[in-house]
Design a protein around this motif. Structure first.
Motif, short mmCIF file in Angstrom:
data_model
loop_
_atom_site.label_atom_id
_atom_site.label_comp_id
_atom_site.label_asym_id
_atom_site.label_seq_id
_atom_site.Cartn_x
_atom_site.Cartn_y
_atom_site.Cartn_z
N THR A 1 0.77 -1.22 0.19
CA THR A 1 0.01 -0.13 -0.21
C THR A 1 1.27 1.62 0.04
O THR A 1 0.34 2.37 -0.14
CB THR A 1 -0.99 0.21 0.98
N SER B 1 -4.57 -0.89 -3.97
CA SER B 1 -5.83 -0.77 -2.93
C SER B 1 -6.11 -2.13 -3.21
O SER B 1 -7.55 -2.32 -2.62
CB SER B 1 -6.33 0.48 -3.11
N TRP C 1 -3.68 -9.31 -4.01
CA TRP C 1 -4.35 -9.61 -2.98
C TRP C 1 -5.37 -9.90 -1.72
O TRP C 1 -5.11 -11.51 -2.09
CB TRP C 1 -5.38 -8.20 -2.97
N THR D 1 -0.38 2.63 -8.51
CA THR D 1 -0.37 2.13 -6.98
C THR D 1 -1.43 1.37 -7.03
O THR D 1 -2.08 0.74 -7.81
CB THR D 1 -1.08 3.83 -6.15
#
Length: 298
Positions: A177, A208, A249, A206
Motif C-alpha cells: 500500500t 489498493s 490481494w 498504486t
C-alpha cells in the motif's frame, strides 16, 4: 531426468562461490555467494529464487509456504513462462511447460559483471505433445551488483513458430500500500480484473486492491518506488513490448495453497514479457532474446 547434486557439484561448482544443494527431493538448487551478491537458482524451471546485492535487503520474494518438489513450480522468484504466457489451451498448463521441467546446467563461471549460470532445455516427445515444434531454450543469469536474466529462444525446426513468454518476476516490497510503479504513465493496458477491459495509466501505478494488468506497447524501464524499505528497484528490459503488473490481494491470495495469509502485502510482480497481443514469431534458425535487468538504488 534427474541429475545428482554430487554430479552437478563435480562438474559445475566454483569453490567458495557456487555450489549445488537439494531444496527438496529431486529439486537441486544453485547457491551463489559472489563478491557483489548472493543468489539461488532452481535447476527445475531455471527459476531464479533469490538475489541480494551486498549491503542490500533481499530483492526477490518467495512465499514462506512455497513448495519444493519435482514437477511443481515455486511460488516466487522468477518463473519462466514459455512458449505461452497465461492460460493455455484446454488441458494444457498455464504459463507453458518449461517452468516445471528439469533443465540442463550448461555452464557456470565468473566475469566482470558477476557469477553467471547458463541453463538450457530442448524439445522431446513430451513437449511436442503439448507444442509441436523443435526448439532450444536457454536462460543466462548473471548475479552481481546487477541481476541480468536473458531468455533465448532458438528455433531449431524448419518452419516459423510464434510464442508469448515472460520472466515473471516477484519483487519483495515493504508494504504494497506504500509502493508505486513508475514508468508506465500514459500507457494503455488490459485489465484482467475487469474482464480485460482496456484503459490508460495516469501517473504512477498504486495499489489498493487486486491488480492484474498487461501494459501494451511499452519498452520502458519500470521503477518500483518502495517507501517502506526506502529503496527503488529498477527493471529495464529488451526484446519485450509488454509489461505485466500483478498483486493478488486478499481474496485471490486465499486460493493459493503455496502462499501464506497476508503475504500479498510484501510482494509485487513486475514482469518482463511478450503477452496478450504482443506475440513473437521466430523464423527457422533464428533466435529471440528476452532480457530483464534489475538494479537497486535509493
Amino acid at each position: 531426468m534427474s541429475v545428482s547434486v554430487a554430479a552437478l557439484n563435480q562438474q559445475f561448482a566454483i569453490p567458495n562461490v557456487l555450489k549445488f544443494v537439494e531444496a527438496g527431493a529431486g529439486v537441486p538448487v544453485i547457491e551463489i555467494t559472489g563478491a557483489d551478491a548472493s543468489a539461488r537458482i532452481a535447476v527445475q524451471g531455471a527459476q531464479v529464487l533469490e538475489w541480494q546485492p551486498v549491503g542490500q535487503q533481499p530483492v526477490l520474494w518467495v512465499s514462506r509456504a512455497a513448495i519444493y518438489q519435482a514437477g511443481k513450480g515455486v511460488r516466487g522468484g522468477v518463473p519462466v513462462c514459455w512458449p505461452w504466457f497465461g492460460a493455455g489451451e484446454a488441458g494444457k498448463p498455464a504459463h507453458g511447460f518449461v517452468r516445471t521441467r528439469m533443465w540442463q546446467v550448461r555452464e557456470t563461471g565468473q566475469n566482470a559483471q558477476g557469477v553467471f549460470v547458463k541453463l538450457g532445455i530442448g524439445d522431446d516427445a513430451e513437449t511436442r505433445s503439448l507444442w509441436d515444434h523443435a526448439f532450444d531454450l536457454e536462460l543466462i543469469v548473471v548475479a552481481g551488483k546487477i541481476l541480468t536474466m536473458e531468455l533465448v529462444t532458438h528455433n531449431t525446426c524448419v518452419e516459423p513458430f510464434t510464442i508469448t513468454d515472460a520472466l515473471h518476476t516477484y519483487f519483495r516490497t515493504g508494504d504494497i500500500t506504500k509502493t508505486e510503479v513508475l514508468g508506465l504513465d500514459n500507457t494503455s493496458y488490459l485489465d484482467k480484473v475487469l474482464d480485460f477491459g482496456q484503459a490508460t495509466q495516469h501517473g504512477a501505478v498504486t495499489f489498493s486492491g487486486e491488480t492484474d494488468r498487461v501494459y501494451l506497447d511499452t519498452q520502458a524501464e519500470c521503477v518500483i518506488n518502495d517507501a517502506e524499505l526506502k529503496r527503488r528497484i529498477y527493471v529495464a528490459k529488451s526484446g519485450s513490448d509488454s509489461t505485466v503488473v500483478w498483486n493478488p490481494w486478499t481474496e485471490k491470495e486465499k486460493g493459493f495453497a503455496d502462499m501464506a495469509a497476508g503475504e500479498y502485502r510484501g510482494m509485487l510482480c513486475v514482469e518482463t514479457c511478450n503477452a496478450a497481443t504482443d506475440t513473437v514469431t521466430v523464423a527457422p534458425g533464428q533466435s529471440h532474446h528476452l532480457v530483464a535487468t534489475v538494479s537497486v538504488g535509493e
